[in-house]
Design a protein around this motif. Structure first.
Motif, PDB file in Angstrom:
ATOM      1  N   LEU A  22       0.843  -1.190   0.000  1.00 37.96           N
ATOM      2  CA  LEU A  22       0.000   0.000   0.000  1.00 37.96           C
ATOM      3  C   LEU A  22       0.873   1.233   0.000  1.00 37.96           C
ATOM      4  O   LEU A  22       1.946   1.238   0.612  1.00 37.96           O
ATOM      5  CB  LEU A  22      -0.861   0.071   1.265  1.00 37.96           C
ATOM      6  N   HIS A  23       0.401   2.294  -0.651  1.00 37.68           N
ATOM      7  CA  HIS A  23       1.048   3.588  -0.540  1.00 37.68           C
ATOM      8  C   HIS A  23      -0.041   4.612  -0.292  1.00 37.68           C
ATOM      9  O   HIS A  23      -0.947   4.775  -1.110  1.00 37.68           O
ATOM     10  CB  HIS A  23       1.838   3.945  -1.799  1.00 37.68           C
ATOM     11  N   VAL A  24       0.025   5.273   0.847  1.00 34.77           N
ATOM     12  CA  VAL A  24      -0.935   6.304   1.214  1.00 34.77           C
ATOM     13  C   VAL A  24      -0.264   7.634   0.928  1.00 34.77           C
ATOM     14  O   VAL A  24       0.735   7.986   1.567  1.00 34.77           O
ATOM     15  CB  VAL A  24      -1.336   6.188   2.697  1.00 34.77           C
ATOM     16  N   GLU A  25      -0.786   8.359  -0.061  1.00 29.19           N
ATOM     17  CA  GLU A  25      -0.167   9.606  -0.494  1.00 29.19           C
ATOM     18  C   GLU A  25      -0.585  10.753   0.423  1.00 29.19           C
ATOM     19  O   GLU A  25      -1.734  11.193   0.397  1.00 29.19           O
ATOM     20  CB  GLU A  25      -0.551   9.906  -1.940  1.00 29.19           C
TER      21      GLU A  25
ATOM     22  N   VAL B 186       3.967  10.233  12.264  1.00 34.29           N
ATOM     23  CA  VAL B 186       3.231   9.118  11.671  1.00 34.29           C
ATOM     24  C   VAL B 186       3.097   7.981  12.680  1.00 34.29           C
ATOM     25  O   VAL B 186       4.061   7.616  13.345  1.00 34.29           O
ATOM     26  CB  VAL B 186       3.929   8.610  10.395  1.00 34.29           C
ATOM     27  N   ALA B 187       1.889   7.436  12.763  1.00 32.27           N
ATOM     28  CA  ALA B 187       1.621   6.259  13.595  1.00 32.27           C
ATOM     29  C   ALA B 187       0.794   5.285  12.757  1.00 32.27           C
ATOM     30  O   ALA B 187      -0.196   5.673  12.145  1.00 32.27           O
ATOM     31  CB  ALA B 187       0.864   6.646  14.847  1.00 32.27           C
ATOM     32  N   VAL B 188       1.239   4.036  12.708  1.00 30.24           N
ATOM     33  CA  VAL B 188       0.536   2.997  11.950  1.00 30.24           C
ATOM     34  C   VAL B 188       0.233   1.850  12.893  1.00 30.24           C
ATOM     35  O   VAL B 188       1.089   1.421  13.660  1.00 30.24           O
ATOM     36  CB  VAL B 188       1.394   2.494  10.766  1.00 30.24           C
ATOM     37  N   SER B 189      -1.005   1.356  12.838  1.00 30.30           N
ATOM     38  CA  SER B 189      -1.364   0.180  13.619  1.00 30.30           C
ATOM     39  C   SER B 189      -2.239  -0.726  12.764  1.00 30.30           C
ATOM     40  O   SER B 189      -2.927  -0.265  11.858  1.00 30.30           O
ATOM     41  CB  SER B 189      -2.093   0.578  14.906  1.00 30.30           C
ATOM     42  N   SER B 190      -2.175  -2.009  13.047  1.00 26.45           N
ATOM     43  CA  SER B 190      -2.983  -2.975  12.302  1.00 26.45           C
ATOM     44  C   SER B 190      -3.374  -4.116  13.214  1.00 26.45           C
ATOM     45  O   SER B 190      -2.727  -4.367  14.235  1.00 26.45           O
ATOM     46  CB  SER B 190      -2.214  -3.500  11.085  1.00 26.45           C
ATOM     47  N   THR B 191      -4.452  -4.796  12.840  1.00 24.12           N
ATOM     48  CA  THR B 191      -4.909  -5.963  13.590  1.00 24.12           C
ATOM     49  C   THR B 191      -5.006  -7.142  12.646  1.00 24.12           C
ATOM     50  O   THR B 191      -5.098  -6.975  11.430  1.00 24.12           O
ATOM     51  CB  THR B 191      -6.290  -5.721  14.232  1.00 24.12           C
ATOM     52  N   ASP B 192      -4.998  -8.347  13.220  1.00 21.27           N
ATOM     53  CA  ASP B 192      -5.136  -9.556  12.400  1.00 21.27           C
ATOM     54  C   ASP B 192      -6.471  -9.607  11.671  1.00 21.27           C
ATOM     55  O   ASP B 192      -6.596 -10.269  10.648  1.00 21.27           O
ATOM     56  CB  ASP B 192      -4.965 -10.806  13.264  1.00 21.27           C
ATOM     57  N   ALA B 193      -7.475  -8.913  12.172  1.00 23.04           N
ATOM     58  CA  ALA B 193      -8.795  -8.897  11.544  1.00 23.04           C
ATOM     59  C   ALA B 193      -8.813  -8.065  10.266  1.00 23.04           C
ATOM     60  O   ALA B 193      -9.805  -8.048   9.547  1.00 23.04           O
ATOM     61  CB  ALA B 193      -9.837  -8.365  12.515  1.00 23.04           C
ATOM     62  N   GLY B 194      -7.716  -7.348   9.964  1.00 21.58           N
ATOM     63  CA  GLY B 194      -7.632  -6.577   8.730  1.00 21.58           C
ATOM     64  C   GLY B 194      -7.890  -5.095   8.898  1.00 21.58           C
ATOM     65  O   GLY B 194      -8.032  -4.386   7.907  1.00 21.58           O
TER      66      GLY B 194
ATOM     67  N   ILE C   4      -3.801   4.616   9.984  1.00 24.87           N
ATOM     68  CA  ILE C   4      -2.642   5.448   9.714  1.00 24.87           C
ATOM     69  C   ILE C   4      -2.987   6.863  10.162  1.00 24.87           C
ATOM     70  O   ILE C   4      -3.949   7.449   9.667  1.00 24.87           O
ATOM     71  CB  ILE C   4      -2.283   5.435   8.217  1.00 24.87           C
ATOM     72  N   ASP C   5      -2.228   7.392  11.105  1.00 23.40           N
ATOM     73  CA  ASP C   5      -2.421   8.747  11.606  1.00 23.40           C
ATOM     74  C   ASP C   5      -1.163   9.539  11.291  1.00 23.40           C
ATOM     75  O   ASP C   5      -0.042   9.066  11.550  1.00 23.40           O
ATOM     76  CB  ASP C   5      -2.665   8.746  13.116  1.00 23.40           C
TER      77      ASP C   5
ATOM     78  N   GLU D  48      -6.423  11.073   9.558  1.00 24.10           N
ATOM     79  CA  GLU D  48      -6.661   9.736  10.074  1.00 24.10           C
ATOM     80  C   GLU D  48      -7.261   8.883   8.968  1.00 24.10           C
ATOM     81  O   GLU D  48      -8.382   9.112   8.532  1.00 24.10           O
ATOM     82  CB  GLU D  48      -7.607   9.791  11.275  1.00 24.10           C
ATOM     83  N   VAL D  49      -6.491   7.914   8.505  1.00 25.93           N
ATOM     84  CA  VAL D  49      -6.931   6.990   7.459  1.00 25.93           C
ATOM     85  C   VAL D  49      -7.243   5.667   8.133  1.00 25.93           C
ATOM     86  O   VAL D  49      -6.435   5.132   8.892  1.00 25.93           O
ATOM     87  CB  VAL D  49      -5.841   6.802   6.379  1.00 25.93           C
ATOM     88  N   ARG D  50      -8.423   5.150   7.875  1.00 27.71           N
ATOM     89  CA  ARG D  50      -8.849   3.862   8.426  1.00 27.71           C
ATOM     90  C   ARG D  50      -9.247   2.956   7.269  1.00 27.71           C
ATOM     91  O   ARG D  50     -10.086   3.325   6.446  1.00 27.71           O
ATOM     92  CB  ARG D  50     -10.045   4.017   9.364  1.00 27.71           C
TER      93      ARG D  50
END
Length: 170
Positions: free
Chosen positions: A51-54, A61-69, A73-74, A83-85
């Motif tokens: 992924l590339h978030v422009e 920058v803070a990125v977090s993810s879960t196994d649920a998908g 990205i803040d 805030e991108v979700r």
């Protein structure tokens, strides 16, 4: 619960508390939220996603993810908090998530929990600001050949074409 996707005050049927959506923010029933001015490009392989978030000049920058998908990205950009979700189509291995931030945005590498093609990035309706990165596109046949022949060709067939004494000093 399906919300009308219009800026302003919204009210859920089960609650009287208003929900305020920023003007022009893309919100989908699948749980994906993309602020205005942010574009997401993506490509996939059988085992991973890129992924590339422009975001122009992202800071803090803070990125977090879960196994649920779920991917969050803040970042600060142009004196505003973005805030991108993303609620991805299927599950990922959050422990293998890798990301980097540069002056042009945030790049992420996500490992899929199950090998296979998704053909869509997010669950539900895909916002118009999510596009396939065709410069990174590799179809299934090309991907299979790259795994079989990592050097780009079959070295054993090539040896046979050179004759039985190929490579000897005799």
């Amino acid at each position: 619960v399906v919300w009308p996707l219009r800026p302003g005050r919204l009210t859920m049927a089960s609650s009287s508390a208003p929900i305020v959506v920023a003007s022009a923010t893309s919100v989908t029933p699948g749980g994906t939220v993309i602020p205005p001015g942010v574009r997401v490009t993506w490509s996939e392989r059988a085992d991973r996603l890129s992924l590339h978030v422009e975001i122009a000049e992202p800071e803090e920058v803070a990125v977090s993810s879960t196994d649920a998908g779920a991917v969050a990205i803040d970042a600060d950009s142009d004196e505003r908090r973005l805030e991108v979700r993303l609620q991805l189509f299927s599950q990922i291995d959050a422990s293998k998530t890798r990301w980097t931030a540069s002056g042009r945005g945030v790049a992420l590498e996500l490992s899929k929990l199950r090998i296979g093609r998704w053909n869509v990035l997010v669950a539900g309706v895909t916002p118009a600001t999510i596009k396939v990165d065709w410069s990174q596109y590799v179809d299934e046949e090309e991907e299979r050949e790259a795994k079989l022949y990592p050097h780009g060709y079959d070295t054993y067939k090539m040896r046979g074409a050179m004759g039985k004494d190929w490579g000897s000093n005799v």
